[in-house]
Design an enzyme around this catalytic site. Sequence first.
Site, PDB file in Angstrom:
ATOM      1  N   CYS A   1      41.195  38.993  37.115  1.00  0.00           N
ATOM      2  CA  CYS A   1      40.440  38.243  38.097  1.00  0.00           C
ATOM      3  C   CYS A   1      39.290  37.517  37.431  1.00  0.00           C
ATOM      4  O   CYS A   1      39.111  37.562  36.223  1.00  0.00           O
ATOM      5  CB  CYS A   1      39.873  39.173  39.180  1.00  0.00           C
ATOM      6  SG  CYS A   1      41.048  40.322  39.903  1.00  0.00           S
TER       7      CYS A   1
ATOM      8  N   SER B   1      47.000  38.771  41.075  1.00  0.00           N
ATOM      9  CA  SER B   1      47.584  40.061  41.446  1.00  0.00           C
ATOM     10  C   SER B   1      48.527  40.558  40.358  1.00  0.00           C
ATOM     11  O   SER B   1      49.517  39.894  40.032  1.00  0.00           O
ATOM     12  CB  SER B   1      48.337  39.936  42.771  1.00  0.00           C
ATOM     13  OG  SER B   1      47.476  39.505  43.801  1.00  0.00           O
ATOM     14  N   ILE B   2      48.222  41.744  39.820  1.00  0.00           N
ATOM     15  CA  ILE B   2      49.019  42.347  38.752  1.00  0.00           C
ATOM     16  C   ILE B   2      49.498  43.739  39.161  1.00  0.00           C
ATOM     17  O   ILE B   2      50.663  44.083  39.007  1.00  0.00           O
ATOM     18  CB  ILE B   2      48.204  42.448  37.444  1.00  0.00           C
ATOM     19  CG1 ILE B   2      47.693  41.063  37.014  1.00  0.00           C
ATOM     20  CG2 ILE B   2      49.031  43.100  36.345  1.00  0.00           C
ATOM     21  CD1 ILE B   2      48.762  40.085  36.620  1.00  0.00           C
ATOM     22  N   ILE B   3      48.581  44.556  39.677  1.00  0.00           N
ATOM     23  CA  ILE B   3      48.888  45.921  40.097  1.00  0.00           C
ATOM     24  C   ILE B   3      48.532  46.068  41.574  1.00  0.00           C
ATOM     25  O   ILE B   3      47.467  45.601  42.009  1.00  0.00           O
ATOM     26  CB  ILE B   3      48.106  46.946  39.251  1.00  0.00           C
ATOM     27  CG1 ILE B   3      48.572  46.888  37.787  1.00  0.00           C
ATOM     28  CG2 ILE B   3      48.272  48.367  39.787  1.00  0.00           C
ATOM     29  CD1 ILE B   3      47.767  47.759  36.850  1.00  0.00           C
TER      30      ILE B   3
ATOM     31  N   ASN C   1      37.136  42.520  36.972  1.00  0.00           N
ATOM     32  CA  ASN C   1      38.033  41.642  36.226  1.00  0.00           C
ATOM     33  C   ASN C   1      38.606  42.429  35.065  1.00  0.00           C
ATOM     34  O   ASN C   1      37.847  42.927  34.228  1.00  0.00           O
ATOM     35  CB  ASN C   1      37.244  40.427  35.709  1.00  0.00           C
ATOM     36  CG  ASN C   1      37.986  39.651  34.634  1.00  0.00           C
ATOM     37  OD1 ASN C   1      39.200  39.564  34.649  1.00  0.00           O
ATOM     38  ND2 ASN C   1      37.237  39.098  33.698  1.00  0.00           N
ATOM     39  N   GLY C   2      39.924  42.573  34.994  1.00  0.00           N
ATOM     40  CA  GLY C   2      40.543  43.267  33.873  1.00  0.00           C
ATOM     41  C   GLY C   2      41.622  44.233  34.309  1.00  0.00           C
ATOM     42  O   GLY C   2      42.219  44.085  35.374  1.00  0.00           O
ATOM     43  N   GLU C   3      41.872  45.226  33.472  1.00  0.00           N
ATOM     44  CA  GLU C   3      42.856  46.271  33.764  1.00  0.00           C
ATOM     45  C   GLU C   3      42.326  47.600  33.231  1.00  0.00           C
ATOM     46  O   GLU C   3      41.755  47.652  32.137  1.00  0.00           O
ATOM     47  CB  GLU C   3      44.208  45.978  33.097  1.00  0.00           C
ATOM     48  CG  GLU C   3      44.899  44.701  33.568  1.00  0.00           C
ATOM     49  CD  GLU C   3      45.402  44.761  34.992  1.00  0.00           C
ATOM     50  OE1 GLU C   3      45.447  45.881  35.568  1.00  0.00           O
ATOM     51  OE2 GLU C   3      45.737  43.704  35.549  1.00  0.00           O
TER      52      GLU C   3
ATOM     53  N   ASP D   1      44.110  49.955  40.377  1.00  0.00           N
ATOM     54  CA  ASP D   1      43.227  50.570  39.383  1.00  0.00           C
ATOM     55  C   ASP D   1      41.758  50.384  39.743  1.00  0.00           C
ATOM     56  O   ASP D   1      40.901  51.167  39.321  1.00  0.00           O
ATOM     57  CB  ASP D   1      43.514  50.014  37.987  1.00  0.00           C
ATOM     58  CG  ASP D   1      43.413  48.500  37.894  1.00  0.00           C
ATOM     59  OD1 ASP D   1      43.424  47.831  38.940  1.00  0.00           O
ATOM     60  OD2 ASP D   1      43.360  47.974  36.764  1.00  0.00           O
TER      61      ASP D   1
ATOM     62  N   SER E   1      49.264  40.392  23.257  1.00  0.00           N
ATOM     63  CA  SER E   1      49.037  39.639  22.022  1.00  0.00           C
ATOM     64  C   SER E   1      48.699  40.611  20.897  1.00  0.00           C
ATOM     65  O   SER E   1      48.430  41.788  21.132  1.00  0.00           O
ATOM     66  CB  SER E   1      47.902  38.625  22.203  1.00  0.00           C
ATOM     67  OG  SER E   1      46.637  39.271  22.173  1.00  0.00           O
TER      68      SER E   1
END
Length: 644
Positions: free
Chosen positions: A2, A60-62, A83-85, A108, A368
């Site tokens: 985000c 949206s990822i999780i 912002n992040g994971e 998360d 990466s």
Amino acid sequence: MCGIAGFADALTCEEAGTPERLEADMRLVRAMCRVIRHRGPDDEGVRVEPGVGLGMRRLSIIDLATGHQPIGSEDGAVQVVFNGEIYNFRELRADLERAGHRFTTTTDTEVIVHGYEQWGRGVFERLRGMFGIALWDSRLRALWLARDRAGIKPLYYVERDGRLFYASELKSLLAAGAVERAIDPQALAHYFAFLYTPPDRAIFPGVRKLPPGHLLCWRDGRATVTAFWTPPNEEMVRVDDAEAEEMLLARLRDAVRSHLVSDVPLGAFLSGGVDSSLVVALMAEASARPVKTFSIGFDEPAYDELDAARLVAQHVGAEHHEFVVRPDALAILDRIVAHFDEPFADPSAIPTWYVAELARRHVTVVLSGDGGDELFAGYDRYVPHAQVATFDTLPVPGKRALAGLAARSLPRGARGQRFLRHVARDDESRYIESVSFFGPEDRDALFDPEFAIRAGHAPEDHLRGRFDRVRHMPLVSRMMQVDFGTYLPEDVLTKVDRMSMAHSIESRVPLLDHPLVELALRLPLGLKLRDGQRKYLLKRVAARLLPEAILERKKQGFGVPLAVWFRGSLGTAFQDVLLSPRTRQRGYFQPGEIKRLMHEHLAGRRDHEWRLWQLLMFELWHRAYLDGVNAWRDDGEPACAAQV
């Protein structure tokens, strides 16, 4: 993934809680979020209370269905945007549920809220991941900002008119009217020294970056910044090759496996170098389906790595995609400039832009290989040049002083002067020179005399200060520590974050998983650099998973054929910008010096490609951000005002 933005102030609830004030604050936070829509095109969340505003744009990822932010505690007293994971969120959630906390989502983000309730500021030390966090505690009327240990995710802030404004990108602070549109002279000097602005400040006066591994607490109108993590600076005393190899392989596997959690399609950037190839091989080992890989090449053979990338992709059975960047790629420079917000002169941003654009057609998340060079001694500067090594073995008393005297006796730019000046320096100064582009003497020649006084010579002093806490370590280990704290977050990770987020794609960096980082930084130097071989231990691990040809390749990096482009058909375009009246009349530079650099380079007498690129990128940035034109439209799209 985000982008976050908002503010906090020290007003009382009565002062800040009027309907008119709350409505104005809501409009303010929405404006700050609108310009970072590219970081999160899927959703927007804004919460405004008396004295605080929390905003976010979500990719949206999780937990695609219930992961809307801000997320609050059961009683609403704690609110967070993020912002992040967080890669260990499932383990943290289990611990918190056993302690009696009730969760309403599977995202998360929610573990941060309940973790703060359970452990207070200690929650940030428990997070394993990449993050920029803003957390509001209404009971204490305190705002917490937190940034991950390696600086993978950005977080800017500025104090103005009794308020603290924060954001993932500078453009949000500009949208809030919280930033003076002027240049910080010391930040500009740092840019010309090292390609990027300083780790602790930005190009605009008063704006700061929260350092990696740090917390900021804003309470009662005062900001306090403290570290919650510092890089280990003590190496293991005894560990043999075989033991270290098994330890490293286990940490690598764990890091990559943890970074594969996702509810959306996932792939990898693949350059054909050891780091990204190893990440891809470990992904293939842990995945039931073929890994999607994405690579960029050039028409110039010396810069093209597509053959190596194809070899790795074929070896692991990947679904491979590639794109060739040609000189007309410079047509995208205006958009690249807009996304960085600050002057940024690493030209590998161009292929990074294109590989992110390519990947976004197929996936939403990529892994990466960034971080391997800083952790395992991958850069050329970690191995002395043969001529420098020969000089150091000469049995001549006072040889460094003699070399310095000889260098000063030569006219500026004379053949051999640079070498004499380099060998005359102490070891730390040699390192600083190796990562510099415009040194102190060069900036004196470039800058207008009055501006030079305001800019000072602080960039080099900043790096020297970084050596203090690691002075007991071997020289190369000290260099790696400094790179880890400066070049990595401010150049490498900034580039990948901005270029991936420009295409609304999340880039993850498993080699910077902090348990792996802590192991790597504690490994003895002899396991990283041995007999002139860089990445010794990492390559031993990679030999188990990759073709031998990949391990034997000469390091190329993510280079760009600037010299070819400058001397080719694009040379006229560069001259039109750098020698234009607008550029010459800025007042920062001595116009004759820019003309000299350009003419020497085009004539083939000297190689000034990097310096000319810095000047070009600064001028395009200035046109977009300071010449009365906004780089971003009201709808959150780049205005593309900077034109070559």
